[in-house]
Design an enzyme around this catalytic site. Structure first.
Site, mmCIF file in Angstrom:
data_model
loop_
_atom_site.group_PDB
_atom_site.id
_atom_site.type_symbol
_atom_site.label_atom_id
_atom_site.label_comp_id
_atom_site.label_asym_id
_atom_site.label_seq_id
_atom_site.Cartn_x
_atom_site.Cartn_y
_atom_site.Cartn_z
ATOM 1 N N ASP A 114 0.651 -1.101 -0.084
ATOM 2 C CA ASP A 114 0.190 0.219 -0.026
ATOM 3 C C ASP A 114 0.801 1.236 -0.144
ATOM 4 O O ASP A 114 1.945 1.224 0.319
ATOM 5 C CB ASP A 114 -1.047 -0.056 1.134
ATOM 6 C CG ASP A 114 -1.891 -1.063 1.235
ATOM 7 O OD1 ASP A 114 -2.320 -1.442 -0.042
ATOM 8 O OD2 ASP A 114 -2.377 -1.620 2.268
ATOM 9 N N ASP A 128 -7.312 -1.178 -4.845
ATOM 10 C CA ASP A 128 -8.241 -0.928 -3.981
ATOM 11 C C ASP A 128 -9.142 0.451 -4.503
ATOM 12 O O ASP A 128 -10.372 0.317 -4.583
ATOM 13 C CB ASP A 128 -7.598 -0.125 -2.565
ATOM 14 C CG ASP A 128 -6.999 -1.049 -1.857
ATOM 15 O OD1 ASP A 128 -7.117 -2.471 -2.045
ATOM 16 O OD2 ASP A 128 -6.158 -0.585 -1.059
#
Length: 163
Positions: A114, A128
């Site tokens: 991330d 995402d």
């Protein structure tokens, strides 16, 4: 169409993750829009906000099943809008699933890379974002379909209006 969108999303996602690993730090955040959005490297064993961190293998199984189901759905879709929506969801699922299989600490239990820091809420990635865009587009398409169906029913005189 869904395959092309999914492939594009997965390639862009994995490329941006590789760039994030090469250029960002887990300790330092680079602000993009003040404190609202920034860049900071993180490795997430769970889901959003690291929920389920001890169940990485479960997310690998669920992600694999979802990816297979989305592949099947992509072959059955009949409109471009739904193909694009499915492609976004499928590409996002593939992007994060690749991390689950290939990233450290080991095969099938990899942590998702991330790098998009949303304030102090959580850190995510482009997979995402693609998942969110695909689901949002699907909701809009379903609402439009329902609205058209109701309008057609009213025009045909089959409405339930009270007079």
């Amino acid at each position: 169409m869904a395959c092309l969108v999914a492939l594009t999303i997965a390639v862009v996602d994995q490329s941006t993750k590789a760039l994030a690993i090469a250029q960002l730090s887990t300790r330092e955040r680079i602000p993009l829009i003040g404190d609202l959005l920034g860049l900071q490297l993180a490795f997430n064993p769970g889901t959003i906000m690291s929920l389920g961190s001890g169940s990485t293998w479960v997310f690998t199984i669920v992600g694999t099943a979802a990816t297979i189901a989305l592949f099947y759905a992509a072959w059955r879709v009949t409109t471009t809008g739904w193909a694009v929506a499915l492609g976004f969801v499928w590409g996002g699922a593939i992007g994060n699933l690749l991390d689950r299989y290939l990233a450290a600490p080991r095969f099938g239990r990899g942590h998702v890379t991330d790098f998009l820091a949303y304030g102090n809420l959580f850190i995510g990635n482009l997979a995402d974002v693609a998942l969110g865009v695909g689901v949002g587009l699907g909701i809009v398409l379903q609402l439009l379909r329902t609205r058209r169906h109701h309008a057609a029913t009213e025009r045909a005189g089959g409405g339930d209006s009270l007079q």
